[in-house]
Design a protein around this motif. Sequence first.
Motif, PDB file in Angstrom:
ATOM      1  N   PRO A 115      57.753  32.370  38.723  1.00  0.00           N
ATOM      2  CA  PRO A 115      58.825  31.403  38.950  1.00  0.00           C
ATOM      3  C   PRO A 115      58.353  29.986  38.643  1.00  0.00           C
ATOM      4  O   PRO A 115      57.153  29.730  38.465  1.00  0.00           O
ATOM      5  N   ASP A 116      59.299  29.050  38.618  1.00  0.00           N
ATOM      6  CA  ASP A 116      58.979  27.658  38.295  1.00  0.00           C
ATOM      7  C   ASP A 116      57.911  27.086  39.218  1.00  0.00           C
ATOM      8  O   ASP A 116      57.056  26.302  38.784  1.00  0.00           O
ATOM      9  N   LYS A 117      57.956  27.473  40.498  1.00  0.00           N
ATOM     10  CA  LYS A 117      56.984  26.944  41.453  1.00  0.00           C
ATOM     11  C   LYS A 117      55.561  27.338  41.073  1.00  0.00           C
ATOM     12  O   LYS A 117      54.624  26.532  41.168  1.00  0.00           O
ATOM     13  N   ALA A 118      55.376  28.578  40.613  1.00  0.00           N
ATOM     14  CA  ALA A 118      54.044  29.033  40.205  1.00  0.00           C
ATOM     15  C   ALA A 118      53.600  28.333  38.924  1.00  0.00           C
ATOM     16  O   ALA A 118      52.415  27.990  38.769  1.00  0.00           O
ATOM     17  N   ILE A 119      54.523  28.129  38.000  1.00  0.00           N
ATOM     18  CA  ILE A 119      54.193  27.421  36.760  1.00  0.00           C
ATOM     19  C   ILE A 119      53.768  25.992  37.079  1.00  0.00           C
ATOM     20  O   ILE A 119      52.785  25.476  36.514  1.00  0.00           O
ATOM     21  N   GLU A 120      54.470  25.351  37.989  1.00  0.00           N
ATOM     22  CA  GLU A 120      54.105  23.987  38.399  1.00  0.00           C
ATOM     23  C   GLU A 120      52.735  23.980  39.080  1.00  0.00           C
ATOM     24  O   GLU A 120      51.944  23.035  38.908  1.00  0.00           O
ATOM     25  N   THR A 121      52.432  25.029  39.845  1.00  0.00           N
ATOM     26  CA  THR A 121      51.119  25.135  40.487  1.00  0.00           C
ATOM     27  C   THR A 121      50.009  25.169  39.442  1.00  0.00           C
ATOM     28  O   THR A 121      48.983  24.484  39.579  1.00  0.00           O
ATOM     29  N   MET A 122      50.183  25.976  38.393  1.00  0.00           N
ATOM     30  CA  MET A 122      49.185  26.027  37.321  1.00  0.00           C
ATOM     31  C   MET A 122      49.017  24.652  36.691  1.00  0.00           C
ATOM     32  O   MET A 122      47.890  24.203  36.427  1.00  0.00           O
ATOM     33  N   GLN A 141      49.613  21.664  37.936  1.00  0.00           N
ATOM     34  CA  GLN A 141      48.952  20.721  38.831  1.00  0.00           C
ATOM     35  C   GLN A 141      47.456  21.005  38.953  1.00  0.00           C
ATOM     36  O   GLN A 141      46.638  20.073  38.990  1.00  0.00           O
ATOM     37  N   PHE A 142      47.087  22.276  39.021  1.00  0.00           N
ATOM     38  CA  PHE A 142      45.667  22.606  39.094  1.00  0.00           C
ATOM     39  C   PHE A 142      44.943  22.162  37.830  1.00  0.00           C
ATOM     40  O   PHE A 142      43.818  21.646  37.899  1.00  0.00           O
ATOM     41  N   LEU A 143      45.557  22.358  36.684  1.00  0.00           N
ATOM     42  CA  LEU A 143      44.921  21.939  35.432  1.00  0.00           C
ATOM     43  C   LEU A 143      44.833  20.424  35.332  1.00  0.00           C
ATOM     44  O   LEU A 143      43.852  19.882  34.802  1.00  0.00           O
ATOM     45  N   GLU A 144      45.829  19.732  35.846  1.00  0.00           N
ATOM     46  CA  GLU A 144      45.790  18.265  35.830  1.00  0.00           C
ATOM     47  C   GLU A 144      44.714  17.719  36.765  1.00  0.00           C
ATOM     48  O   GLU A 144      44.287  16.568  36.620  1.00  0.00           O
ATOM     49  N   ASN A 145      44.280  18.553  37.710  1.00  0.00           N
ATOM     50  CA  ASN A 145      43.219  18.152  38.647  1.00  0.00           C
ATOM     51  C   ASN A 145      41.974  19.020  38.478  1.00  0.00           C
ATOM     52  O   ASN A 145      41.218  19.238  39.428  1.00  0.00           O
ATOM     53  N   ALA A 146      41.767  19.500  37.261  1.00  0.00           N
ATOM     54  CA  ALA A 146      40.626  20.372  36.976  1.00  0.00           C
ATOM     55  C   ALA A 146      39.322  19.577  37.024  1.00  0.00           C
ATOM     56  O   ALA A 146      39.311  18.365  36.791  1.00  0.00           O
ATOM     57  N   PRO A 147      38.214  20.248  37.312  1.00  0.00           N
ATOM     58  CA  PRO A 147      36.928  19.544  37.407  1.00  0.00           C
ATOM     59  C   PRO A 147      36.393  19.042  36.076  1.00  0.00           C
ATOM     60  O   PRO A 147      35.524  18.171  36.048  1.00  0.00           O
ATOM     61  N   ASN A 148      36.888  19.603  34.959  1.00  0.00           N
ATOM     62  CA  ASN A 148      36.451  19.123  33.643  1.00  0.00           C
ATOM     63  C   ASN A 148      37.454  19.569  32.579  1.00  0.00           C
ATOM     64  O   ASN A 148      38.351  20.387  32.845  1.00  0.00           O
TER      65      ASN A 148
END
Length: 452
Positions: free
Chosen positions: A315-322, A324-331
């Motif tokens: 769902p859209d919520k899970a896509i947004e989660t991915m 956001q995690f990538l936008e805050n990735a360690p590198n």
Amino acid sequence: MSRTRLTGKIVVPGSPSYRKDRQNLNLSIQKYPCIIVFCQNRCDVKNALKWAREHRTPFRVRSGRHSYENFSLVNRGLIIDVSEMKDIVYDPEQQMAYIQAGAELGTVYQQLWDNRVTIPAGTSHNVGLSGLALGGGIGMLTRAYGLTCDSIEEIEIVVPCEKHGAKVICASHTKHRELFWACRGGGGGNFGIVTAFKFRVYPVGNVSIFSITWNWEDFHASYNSWQNWAPFTDSRLTSQIELFASGTITASGEFTGSPKELEKLITPLLKTGTPLTVMIKSIPYIEAVNFFNSPAGNLAAPFKRSGSFIYEALPDKAIETMKQFLENAPNQQTTIWQQALGGAVMEFNPEETAFFHRKAIIAQEYNTSWTCKYQKQENICWVEGIRYALKPYTKGDYVNWPDRAIKKWPCAYYGSNYKRLRKVKTEYDPYNVFCFSQSIRPYPPNGHYWLL
């Protein structure tokens, strides 16, 4: 006193090649075995297993050094390495290939291509065929021809016997059928040491490939378009998508038909957002193998990887989660990689082979690496964080992407097949000779639970 001697090429601490020979691909987990034996034939394998049992020495089995959690290494123990057993023999009359367990995938592809045949397998050239096939095996021909383990016709394997013994047996559809079932998706290092496979092969010539890249603004649209299309399109087409922390999205795939057919099939993607690049072309199969070869998957580095399966579109919520995690990735090297399943994978029921996740539509992997030791914990936390955040929308994990942090790993890797796998383990390895932190456990003898 022991009557068995180690045979093969033996490396110990102090040997000139020890430092190189003890390393696996994941440099973040360092282990120091006391002996590494590079087996040259099945007799060397038998001797190594017997020697380890006679000396009560912990041991591990290794082929391509790709174990994500370095389960194929052990401190102060013996490494039984089959990587120098790499013969490949093609039988054109039977349309079969005899391949020893140490063969690297890139070599397998090339030698089979010389005869214009192939097997459905993975994408990293230096992955060991044995570990890949025993865990299932996914790649760019998966939807057309199934998992790598689906093409196995026979397995030659060294198993423990008697008090300190070892013997070679062959498992197939007609011989040692339960062991054969278990070795097709039950993971490596659980039941014995595989020394060779017999594979059914498929004719191959030119294939068509595509690649489409979008920028970050098309994240939701491009991913949603891909996930609702890729697992359900023509089964001759297997595709993957990679979401990069650096800010791009790339979908690509391999099709066993013409470029004109492929262009029509990927129309939903071409009409999504504003693609930055589009490539569609026909090339010889071996060039496609090189195109999809993952450079990062072939290089030794400190890394953390984990994964899961998707059974229904996110769902859209899970896509947004991915996102956001990538936008805050360690590198910037951090990615989420996914491959479409379905097609031939679903032609088997989950209980027909040990590979359980037949009904999943997508396999996904979370990937990160680092260069400095102080970055390790941040990167591991990122992987575990996204796996946990996506848990409501995913199921399990792929045994070839093991993760020590998964507590209920028997269910995650094997689902309801784990009980049957334990029965096979109890029959062929009742004393738990093949044992590591996430190995299949035998049932306890006489009601005693010392093995659990």
